[in-house]
Design a protein around this motif. Sequence first.
Motif: not given
Length: 379
Positions: A1-6, A261-266, A354-359, A361-363
């Motif tokens: 898992m990447e912290f921010r997956d460029l 914003n959707s990922i942050a909400f989850k 925590l790991p976070f970026h716009p890409y 996935q839910d899993d």
Amino acid sequence: MEFRDLKRQYEYLKSDIDKNIQSVINSTSFIGGEMVSHLEHDLAAYVNVKHCITCANGTDALQLALMAWGISEGDAVFLPDFTFFSTGEVVSAVGATPVFVDVRTDTFNIDINSLEEQILNVKEQGKLNPRVVIPVDLFGQPAEYDEIRRVADKEGLFVLEDGAQGFGGRINDKKTCSFGDISTTSFFPAKPLGCYGDGGAIFTDNDELAELLRSYKVHGKGINKYDNVRIGMNSRLDSIQAAVLLAKLPVFMAEEVENANSIAFKYSEELKEVVNTPVVLNLYTSSWAQYTIQLTNQETRDGLQEYLSECGIPSMVYYQKPMHRQGAFEKNGYECNDDMFSNTKQLCETVLSLPFHPYMQDDEIDIVCCNVKKYLSSV
């Protein structure tokens, strides 16, 4: 898992990025030129300001702004105690004195009451001239600019918005990098809108300041770079970085901020019962440079970080040391003590990003949250 997956972002945008980069190579116009001019136009239009002046990085952007105002020795510049070093570094670089201000524990941004107290302290000491406040849009959320502007106008201070982490955020419909008399951002690769190297930009509605900034960033040029009318610096965005940003900007505007914003909400829905999750103020939108939780104490934070690492989940501590405790500021010339910065001290001991970026996935979100919960249930 990447912290921010460029890498994942690049695969999604590969065709447009590669096309733009190849166009620069074919043109052999590597500094300035059409790509940079196009980017400055599009960024100004997005932020809704008159002028965007690109430069080499976000640190230079801040320093150029201070230079344009003539900030120098004897001037006090107010900035958060909880932020990255460069925000204070540029103040010292122009000879002025950084005066640190405590932050809110819920939003991580500058605390208005502490700002007013520090301005009063400086005035009472009588050694420095209050000139500028630099609010930082930390982790993606804009600072409280209505209140900051109220204080700044009352005290006759310039407002320099450090939007290095906040590009894409909003208050109502007004976008980050439009709140300051001058505003800046960074295009460091891990920022909300990042290039593939270093890059930065400066925003203002002031025509005279824009002209000065364009001069200062190219060796203090006059009519051209060989006509030098002031001492400046060499701080230009190269054309390949502009090409990358031009490929990323449309998708950033159309998809990435909303996805973030959707990922942050989850994340918050999953973790709100076990940790302190980030607070976004009413009518504010964050661009989520980081998703940062707070634990109950440093021992728990450090233990969780170690456990996540063992599970193959990266995490980061932003920031481990308050600005006023940095060795570079030991001879700052402004007297302060730890009691002034209780909120910053608490955050430095308890935050974890925590790991976070716009890409994401839910899993992946589920894996992170499950492991956070698993560890905390065992301590």
